[in-house]
Design an enzyme around this catalytic site. Sequence first.
Site, PDB file in Angstrom:
ATOM      1  N   GLY A 208       1.933   2.822   2.873  1.00  0.00           N
ATOM      2  CA  GLY A 208       2.895   1.864   2.333  1.00  0.00           C
ATOM      3  C   GLY A 208       2.080   0.684   1.834  1.00  0.00           C
TER       4      GLY A 208
ATOM      5  CG  ASN B 182       3.882   1.392  15.301  1.00  0.00           C
ATOM      6  OD1 ASN B 182       5.023   1.697  14.936  1.00  0.00           O
ATOM      7  ND2 ASN B 182       2.932   1.045  14.464  1.00  0.00           N
TER       8      ASN B 182
ATOM      9  NE  ARG C 257       8.353   3.827   1.632  1.00  0.00           N
ATOM     10  CZ  ARG C 257       7.641   3.189   2.572  1.00  0.00           C
ATOM     11  NH1 ARG C 257       6.845   2.192   2.249  1.00  0.00           N
ATOM     12  NH2 ARG C 257       7.742   3.554   3.829  1.00  0.00           N
TER      13      ARG C 257
ATOM     14  CG  ASP D 134      -6.494  10.256   1.176  1.00  0.00           C
ATOM     15  OD1 ASP D 134      -7.313   9.444   0.685  1.00  0.00           O
ATOM     16  OD2 ASP D 134      -6.499  10.589   2.370  1.00  0.00           O
TER      17      ASP D 134
ATOM     18  CG  HIS E 115      -0.540  -3.989   4.408  1.00  0.00           C
ATOM     19  ND1 HIS E 115      -0.865  -4.218   5.725  1.00  0.00           N
ATOM     20  CD2 HIS E 115      -0.191  -2.686   4.343  1.00  0.00           C
ATOM     21  CE1 HIS E 115      -0.727  -3.102   6.420  1.00  0.00           C
ATOM     22  NE2 HIS E 115      -0.307  -2.157   5.594  1.00  0.00           N
ATOM     23  CG  LEU E 116      -3.602  -2.816  -1.329  1.00  0.00           C
ATOM     24  CD1 LEU E 116      -4.707  -2.762  -2.384  1.00  0.00           C
ATOM     25  CD2 LEU E 116      -2.238  -2.965  -1.999  1.00  0.00           C
ATOM     26  N   GLY E 117      -1.938   0.201   2.282  1.00  0.00           N
ATOM     27  CA  GLY E 117      -2.105   1.401   3.111  1.00  0.00           C
ATOM     28  C   GLY E 117      -1.349   2.521   2.435  1.00  0.00           C
TER      29      GLY E 117
ATOM     30  CB  VAL F 201      -5.917   1.555  -0.439  1.00  0.00           C
ATOM     31  CG1 VAL F 201      -6.434   1.350  -1.856  1.00  0.00           C
ATOM     32  CG2 VAL F 201      -5.286   2.936  -0.287  1.00  0.00           C
TER      33      VAL F 201
ATOM     34  CG  ASN G  54     -11.718   2.037   4.077  1.00  0.00           C
ATOM     35  OD1 ASN G  54     -12.759   1.774   4.670  1.00  0.00           O
ATOM     36  ND2 ASN G  54     -10.560   2.187   4.692  1.00  0.00           N
TER      37      ASN G  54
ATOM     38  CE  LYS H  38       0.124   4.913  13.502  1.00  0.00           C
ATOM     39  NZ  LYS H  38      -0.002   3.964  12.448  1.00  0.00           N
TER      40      LYS H  38
HETATM   41  P1  ADP Z   1      -0.764   3.586   7.002  1.00  0.00           P
HETATM   42  O1  ADP Z   1       0.152   2.888   6.071  1.00  0.00           O
HETATM   43  O2  ADP Z   1      -0.446   5.036   7.203  1.00  0.00           O
HETATM   44  O3  ADP Z   1      -1.106   2.825   8.263  1.00  0.00           O
HETATM   45  P2  ADP Z   1      -3.542   3.115   6.269  1.00  0.00           P
HETATM   46  O4  ADP Z   1      -3.609   1.656   6.280  1.00  0.00           O
HETATM   47  O5  ADP Z   1      -4.277   3.859   7.350  1.00  0.00           O
HETATM   48  O6  ADP Z   1      -2.078   3.656   6.147  1.00  0.00           O
HETATM   49  O7  ADP Z   1      -4.073   3.609   4.857  1.00  0.00           O
HETATM   50  C1  ADP Z   1      -4.065   4.983   4.549  1.00  0.00           C
HETATM   51  C2  ADP Z   1      -4.656   5.193   3.181  1.00  0.00           C
HETATM   52  O8  ADP Z   1      -5.935   4.551   3.086  1.00  0.00           O
HETATM   53  C3  ADP Z   1      -4.928   6.653   2.902  1.00  0.00           C
HETATM   54  O9  ADP Z   1      -3.839   7.267   2.308  1.00  0.00           O
HETATM   55  C4  ADP Z   1      -6.101   6.597   1.963  1.00  0.00           C
HETATM   56  O10 ADP Z   1      -5.631   6.717   0.647  1.00  0.00           O
HETATM   57  C5  ADP Z   1      -6.689   5.213   2.109  1.00  0.00           C
HETATM   58  N1  ADP Z   1      -8.114   5.264   2.488  1.00  0.00           N
HETATM   59  C6  ADP Z   1      -8.642   5.425   3.722  1.00  0.00           C
HETATM   60  N2  ADP Z   1      -9.984   5.446   3.659  1.00  0.00           N
HETATM   61  C7  ADP Z   1     -10.320   5.290   2.355  1.00  0.00           C
HETATM   62  C8  ADP Z   1     -11.550   5.246   1.629  1.00  0.00           C
HETATM   63  N3  ADP Z   1     -12.724   5.357   2.254  1.00  0.00           N
HETATM   64  N4  ADP Z   1     -11.486   5.078   0.303  1.00  0.00           N
HETATM   65  C9  ADP Z   1     -10.310   4.971  -0.330  1.00  0.00           C
HETATM   66  N5  ADP Z   1      -9.132   5.025   0.290  1.00  0.00           N
HETATM   67  C10 ADP Z   1      -9.124   5.188   1.612  1.00  0.00           C
END
Ligand code: ADP
Length: 383
Positions: A196, A10, A225, A266, A192-194, A315, A318, A17
């Site tokens: 992005g 990736n 964003r 974050d 899908h809440l990362g 997000v 978690n 990655k």
């Molecule tokens: P990416 O899009 O970089 O792959 P991820 O899916 O790893 O992102 O999500 C990253 C985000 O997840 C971080 O910015 C953080 O805000 C959130 N996150 C990770 N662990 C937790 C947690 N325990 N509680 C709340 N938010 C979390």
Amino acid sequence: MTATRVLVLNSGSSSVKYQLLDMADGSRPAAGIVERIGEPGGAVDHAEALKTVADELAARDLGLDSPELAAVGHRVVHGGTRFTAPTLIDDEVLAAVEELAPLAPLHNPANVTGIRVARDLRPDLPQVAVFDTAFHSTIPEQAYRYAIDRETADAHQVRRYGFHGTSHAYVSRATARLLGRDPAEVNVIVLHLGNGASASAVRGGECVETSMGLTPLEGLVMGTRSGDLDPAVVFHLARVGGMRVAEIDTLLNKRSGLLGLCGDNDMREIARRMAEGDAAAQLAFDVYVHRLRKYVGAYTAVLGRVDAIAFTAGVGENSAAVRAAAMGGLEALGVELDPVRNAVRGSAARVVSAGGSRVVVAVVPTDEELEIAQQTYSLVTGR
Ligand code: ADP
């Protein structure tokens, strides 16, 4: 020796990655990341980062020359309208991926370098491109077409493409499995809440709508964003704010979203600040959740019947607080969260709605590497 392993690469805008997956036993003999490409102290460029990955693997006897390796699966961000399925890479496919660079200037060139380096190191090995846009190719025209002049749009390939497709595909199927049902029978909203973030509406296993558009900027509020905004904001900032296009691009992609609203992107940090009564962090959270709820409502209308809403990525997996705020008060839509289930942490797919909730709310961890490896393996072996 049967070759049962797939190396998933990736190559992102500033990182590479990798994961090595064994499809025979489900093990993952290696995984890692090379970060800060192009920054001081990091790899000079993607080619050098890829060579570092190859060296790390070779040092553990897991290198690209390993006879156990069946293929390399590359995540490719933009497949345009041409690539709607995983594709075996040859010179012509590589050239086509390169030609799509204007649609994904940060990502496709990095993906192309990843493919080139891997092919140079092991020319006889099958290499497969798995496109982030592919799962969204089933979106009907009324959903993918923007309401602008058709000739102009078509001349410049302006339409909704959607991203995170590998994750939406994996999670929508895993959600059906969690419900004990065939994906073909189930309608799912995937959130899908990362860093992005994107939402999709999946009807009977096929994507019918998604929130990201021509680029990953549209839709939900993200880490940095803005997501949706009136396009005239761009003209206004140029005319009245005196900003250049490149500055506005950076503003909306890198300095907006949660970061722009409160200085942190974050969600953990935002939660910590909210607990201390920080008003900016609370506002960022509220804007984020409000947008999410709008999309859940819109996609409920798109699907007509929703069987499940699945939360995934950092997000989504978690943050019980985000899930609770996004799903609260939606009883009229058949959604009832169970606060105890929602608060339980875990790494497995799980239901967090109440027993009587008509719509099942689930946390379903995404696994893009596994999805890419499976698609790659199945294309090269027919299994
Ligand atoms: P990416 O899009 O970089 O792959 P991820 O899916 O790893 O992102 O999500 C990253 C985000 O997840 C971080 O910015 C953080 O805000 C959130 N996150 C990770 N662990 C937790 C947690 N325990 N509680 C709340 N938010 C979390």
